[in-house]
Design an enzyme around this catalytic site. Structure first.
Site, PDB file in Angstrom:
ATOM      1  N   ASP A  38       0.836  -1.205   0.000  1.00  0.00           N
ATOM      2  CA  ASP A  38       0.000   0.000   0.000  1.00  0.00           C
ATOM      3  C   ASP A  38       0.871   1.256   0.000  1.00  0.00           C
ATOM      4  O   ASP A  38       1.995   1.243   0.498  1.00  0.00           O
ATOM      5  CB  ASP A  38      -0.913  -0.031   1.239  1.00  0.00           C
ATOM      6  CG  ASP A  38      -2.100   0.905   1.103  1.00  0.00           C
ATOM      7  OD1 ASP A  38      -2.335   1.425  -0.003  1.00  0.00           O
ATOM      8  OD2 ASP A  38      -2.790   1.129   2.121  1.00  0.00           O
ATOM      9  N   GLY A  39       0.314   2.326  -0.539  1.00  0.00           N
ATOM     10  CA  GLY A  39       0.980   3.629  -0.480  1.00  0.00           C
ATOM     11  C   GLY A  39       1.542   4.116  -1.807  1.00  0.00           C
ATOM     12  O   GLY A  39       2.247   5.134  -1.847  1.00  0.00           O
ATOM     13  N   ARG A  42       0.215   7.721  -2.592  1.00  0.00           N
ATOM     14  CA  ARG A  42       0.831   8.765  -1.745  1.00  0.00           C
ATOM     15  C   ARG A  42       2.285   8.997  -2.134  1.00  0.00           C
ATOM     16  O   ARG A  42       2.789  10.115  -2.086  1.00  0.00           O
ATOM     17  CB  ARG A  42       0.708   8.380  -0.270  1.00  0.00           C
ATOM     18  CG  ARG A  42      -0.651   8.747   0.323  1.00  0.00           C
ATOM     19  CD  ARG A  42      -0.929   8.027   1.592  1.00  0.00           C
ATOM     20  NE  ARG A  42      -1.312   6.642   1.338  1.00  0.00           N
ATOM     21  CZ  ARG A  42      -1.370   5.707   2.269  1.00  0.00           C
ATOM     22  NH1 ARG A  42      -1.045   5.995   3.515  1.00  0.00           N
ATOM     23  NH2 ARG A  42      -1.747   4.483   1.943  1.00  0.00           N
ATOM     24  N   TRP A  43       2.955   7.931  -2.519  1.00  0.00           N
ATOM     25  CA  TRP A  43       4.355   8.067  -2.968  1.00  0.00           C
ATOM     26  C   TRP A  43       4.418   9.008  -4.167  1.00  0.00           C
ATOM     27  O   TRP A  43       5.271   9.892  -4.232  1.00  0.00           O
ATOM     28  CB  TRP A  43       4.898   6.685  -3.349  1.00  0.00           C
ATOM     29  CG  TRP A  43       6.330   6.651  -3.757  1.00  0.00           C
ATOM     30  CD1 TRP A  43       7.410   6.400  -2.963  1.00  0.00           C
ATOM     31  CD2 TRP A  43       6.853   6.868  -5.090  1.00  0.00           C
ATOM     32  NE1 TRP A  43       8.571   6.452  -3.705  1.00  0.00           N
ATOM     33  CE2 TRP A  43       8.256   6.732  -5.013  1.00  0.00           C
ATOM     34  CE3 TRP A  43       6.275   7.160  -6.330  1.00  0.00           C
ATOM     35  CZ2 TRP A  43       9.092   6.874  -6.127  1.00  0.00           C
ATOM     36  CZ3 TRP A  43       7.105   7.313  -7.439  1.00  0.00           C
ATOM     37  CH2 TRP A  43       8.501   7.163  -7.321  1.00  0.00           C
ATOM     38  N   HIS A  55       2.327   3.363  -8.943  1.00  0.00           N
ATOM     39  CA  HIS A  55       2.070   1.943  -9.210  1.00  0.00           C
ATOM     40  C   HIS A  55       3.234   1.329  -9.995  1.00  0.00           C
ATOM     41  O   HIS A  55       3.622   0.195  -9.764  1.00  0.00           O
ATOM     42  CB  HIS A  55       0.764   1.765  -9.993  1.00  0.00           C
ATOM     43  CG  HIS A  55      -0.452   2.175  -9.214  1.00  0.00           C
ATOM     44  ND1 HIS A  55      -0.636   1.820  -7.893  1.00  0.00           N
ATOM     45  CD2 HIS A  55      -1.541   2.917  -9.563  1.00  0.00           C
ATOM     46  CE1 HIS A  55      -1.794   2.330  -7.469  1.00  0.00           C
ATOM     47  NE2 HIS A  55      -2.349   3.001  -8.455  1.00  0.00           N
ATOM     48  N   ARG A  89     -12.107   2.589  -8.131  1.00  0.00           N
ATOM     49  CA  ARG A  89     -11.197   3.678  -8.534  1.00  0.00           C
ATOM     50  C   ARG A  89     -11.505   4.150  -9.963  1.00  0.00           C
ATOM     51  O   ARG A  89     -12.157   3.439 -10.716  1.00  0.00           O
ATOM     52  CB  ARG A  89      -9.753   3.186  -8.426  1.00  0.00           C
ATOM     53  CG  ARG A  89      -9.404   2.858  -6.993  1.00  0.00           C
ATOM     54  CD  ARG A  89      -7.950   2.522  -6.839  1.00  0.00           C
ATOM     55  NE  ARG A  89      -7.676   2.213  -5.439  1.00  0.00           N
ATOM     56  CZ  ARG A  89      -6.483   2.235  -4.893  1.00  0.00           C
ATOM     57  NH1 ARG A  89      -5.425   2.534  -5.629  1.00  0.00           N
ATOM     58  NH2 ARG A  89      -6.320   1.952  -3.614  1.00  0.00           N
ATOM     59  N   LEU A 149      10.447 -20.571  -4.653  1.00  0.00           N
ATOM     60  CA  LEU A 149       9.453 -19.658  -4.070  1.00  0.00           C
ATOM     61  C   LEU A 149       8.157 -19.663  -4.868  1.00  0.00           C
ATOM     62  O   LEU A 149       8.187 -19.563  -6.102  1.00  0.00           O
ATOM     63  CB  LEU A 149      10.029 -18.230  -4.065  1.00  0.00           C
ATOM     64  CG  LEU A 149       9.063 -17.123  -3.632  1.00  0.00           C
ATOM     65  CD1 LEU A 149       8.894 -17.116  -2.118  1.00  0.00           C
ATOM     66  CD2 LEU A 149       9.536 -15.761  -4.110  1.00  0.00           C
TER      67      LEU A 149
HETATM   68  C1  IPE Z   1      -5.513  -2.615  -0.125  1.00  0.00           C
HETATM   69  O1  IPE Z   1      -5.161  -1.290  -0.286  1.00  0.00           O
HETATM   70  C2  IPE Z   1      -5.496  -3.330  -1.435  1.00  0.00           C
HETATM   71  C3  IPE Z   1      -4.180  -3.510  -2.054  1.00  0.00           C
HETATM   72  C4  IPE Z   1      -3.035  -3.148  -1.544  1.00  0.00           C
HETATM   73  C5  IPE Z   1      -4.201  -4.155  -3.332  1.00  0.00           C
HETATM   74  P1  IPE Z   1      -6.263  -0.135  -0.459  1.00  0.00           P
HETATM   75  O2  IPE Z   1      -5.504   1.121  -0.629  1.00  0.00           O
HETATM   76  O3  IPE Z   1      -7.215  -0.513  -1.522  1.00  0.00           O
HETATM   77  O4  IPE Z   1      -7.002  -0.203   0.937  1.00  0.00           O
HETATM   78  P2  IPE Z   1      -7.898   0.895   1.686  1.00  0.00           P
HETATM   79  O5  IPE Z   1      -8.924   1.374   0.726  1.00  0.00           O
HETATM   80  O6  IPE Z   1      -6.977   2.002   2.101  1.00  0.00           O
HETATM   81  O7  IPE Z   1      -8.443   0.169   2.865  1.00  0.00           O
HETATM   82  C1  IPE Z   2      -1.584   0.289  -3.322  1.00  0.00           C
HETATM   83  O1  IPE Z   2      -1.380   1.645  -3.363  1.00  0.00           O
HETATM   84  C2  IPE Z   2      -1.887  -0.304  -4.671  1.00  0.00           C
HETATM   85  C3  IPE Z   2      -3.284  -0.710  -4.849  1.00  0.00           C
HETATM   86  C4  IPE Z   2      -4.214  -0.648  -3.965  1.00  0.00           C
HETATM   87  C5  IPE Z   2      -3.638  -1.224  -6.157  1.00  0.00           C
HETATM   88  P1  IPE Z   2      -2.567   2.694  -3.340  1.00  0.00           P
HETATM   89  O2  IPE Z   2      -2.961   2.998  -4.741  1.00  0.00           O
HETATM   90  O3  IPE Z   2      -3.674   2.228  -2.485  1.00  0.00           O
HETATM   91  O4  IPE Z   2      -1.857   3.946  -2.702  1.00  0.00           O
HETATM   92  P2  IPE Z   2      -2.461   4.970  -1.659  1.00  0.00           P
HETATM   93  O5  IPE Z   2      -2.992   4.175  -0.506  1.00  0.00           O
HETATM   94  O6  IPE Z   2      -3.540   5.730  -2.362  1.00  0.00           O
HETATM   95  O7  IPE Z   2      -1.301   5.831  -1.273  1.00  0.00           O
HETATM   96 MG    MG Z   3      -4.085   2.451  -0.518  1.00  0.00          MG
END
Ligand code: IPE
Ligand code: IPE
Ligand code: MG
Length: 265
Positions: A38-39, A42-43, A55, A89, A149
């Protein structure tokens, strides 16, 4: 000793990490590591870049983390790449995310094969575009005889839905006479989940500072050790994975008992 890996710019930093990696091998390694990556958004935002740039960078980290997991002798690495909720999204972002497995495997499949990695997928195929399924399917087929793996992508995965479908399939099998009520045990229930061929995760990592599961492996994580990191996934590096495993190795897993067993042998 594992093969030398190059992580850092200076050889001193590299040696320090090599040492920590070798120390990890002295204690039981988590056999199944699951990561909620996740993140990415934001990155990208921090750099005034479009979300998709995050991504893309995140995809490159998958390669690095997979390489280290493989060297460490971890048996299964499950990566949450796209949830059943991520369809909410914008279409442009979803379309981009659906192209990433193709790009990742197009670039790295030869290396993964060389490293004896076996690619698998856990998630619903319906709704996934043909090109995504094609790329993943090709990797699954071409690596199915590898015994290193297991790189398990959770793609269009949602745990509640998985559990509901398991219940429906059990009802179906009971109606057909393939199963009776007393056959419905925890072990048998697990067989109806998409993770049926895998052991439960020993260690769950979630990056980016969010402290929640977001519908990920709710059944399978019942006794998993959790590690939450503030690092955004595109910044998550080898040292961060090593730290997560170091922390895991200090945990005492009791499974409801009283004896402190340390991590599982
Ligand atoms: C969880 O992250 C799903 C993946 C990392 C693929 P999200 O960014 O979708 O989760 P929420 O919406 O913050 O809970
Ligand atoms: C995780 O990063 C990837 C997926 C959920 C596909 P995010 O896209 O959720 O990134 P943030 O949480 O918005 O920073
Ligand atoms: Mg996220």
């Amino acid at each position: 000793m594992i093969n030398k890996l190059k992580f850092w710019k200076t050889s001193k930093e590299n040696d320090a990490l090599e040492e920590r990696i070798n120390a990890l091998k002295e204690l039981p390694m988590p056999k199944h590591v699951a990561i909620i990556m996740d993140g990415n958004g934001r990155w990208a935002k921090k750099r005034a870049l479009p979300r998709v740039a995050g991504h893309h960078e995140g995809m490159k980290r998958v390669r690095r983390i997979t390489r280290l997991a493989s060297k460490l002798g971890i048996e299964v690495l499950t990566l949450y790449a796209f949830s059943t909720e991520n369809w909410k999204r914008p279409k442009s972002e979803v379309d981009y995310l659906m192209k990433l497995p193709g790009e990742f495997l197009g670039t790295f499949l030869p290396e993964l094969k060389e490293e004896n990695v076996r690619v698998q997928m856990m998630g619903y195929k319906d709704k996934l575009p043909e090109h995504t399924l094609g790329a993943v399917g090709k990797a699954i087929t071409e690596t199915e005889h590898n015994n290193g793996l297991i790189l398990n992508f959770a793609l269009n995965y949602g745990s509640r839905d998985e559990i509901v479908r398991a219940v429906k399939n059990i009802v179906h099998d009971v109606k057909k006479g393939k199963l009776t009520e007393k056959d419905i045990t925890e072990a048998n229930f697990s067989n109806y989940l998409m993770s049926h061929s895998l052991r439960d995760p020993d260690l769950l990592i979630r990056t980016s500072g969010e402290i929640r599961l977001s519908n990920f492996m709710l059944w399978q994580l019942a006794y998993t050790e959790f590690f939450f990191s503030d690092v955004l996934w595109p910044d998550f590096n080898e040292e961060n994975l090593v730290e997560a495993i170091e922390v895991y190795q200090q945990r005492s897993r009791r499974y409801g008992g009283l004896k402190s067993e340390g991590v599982e042998e």
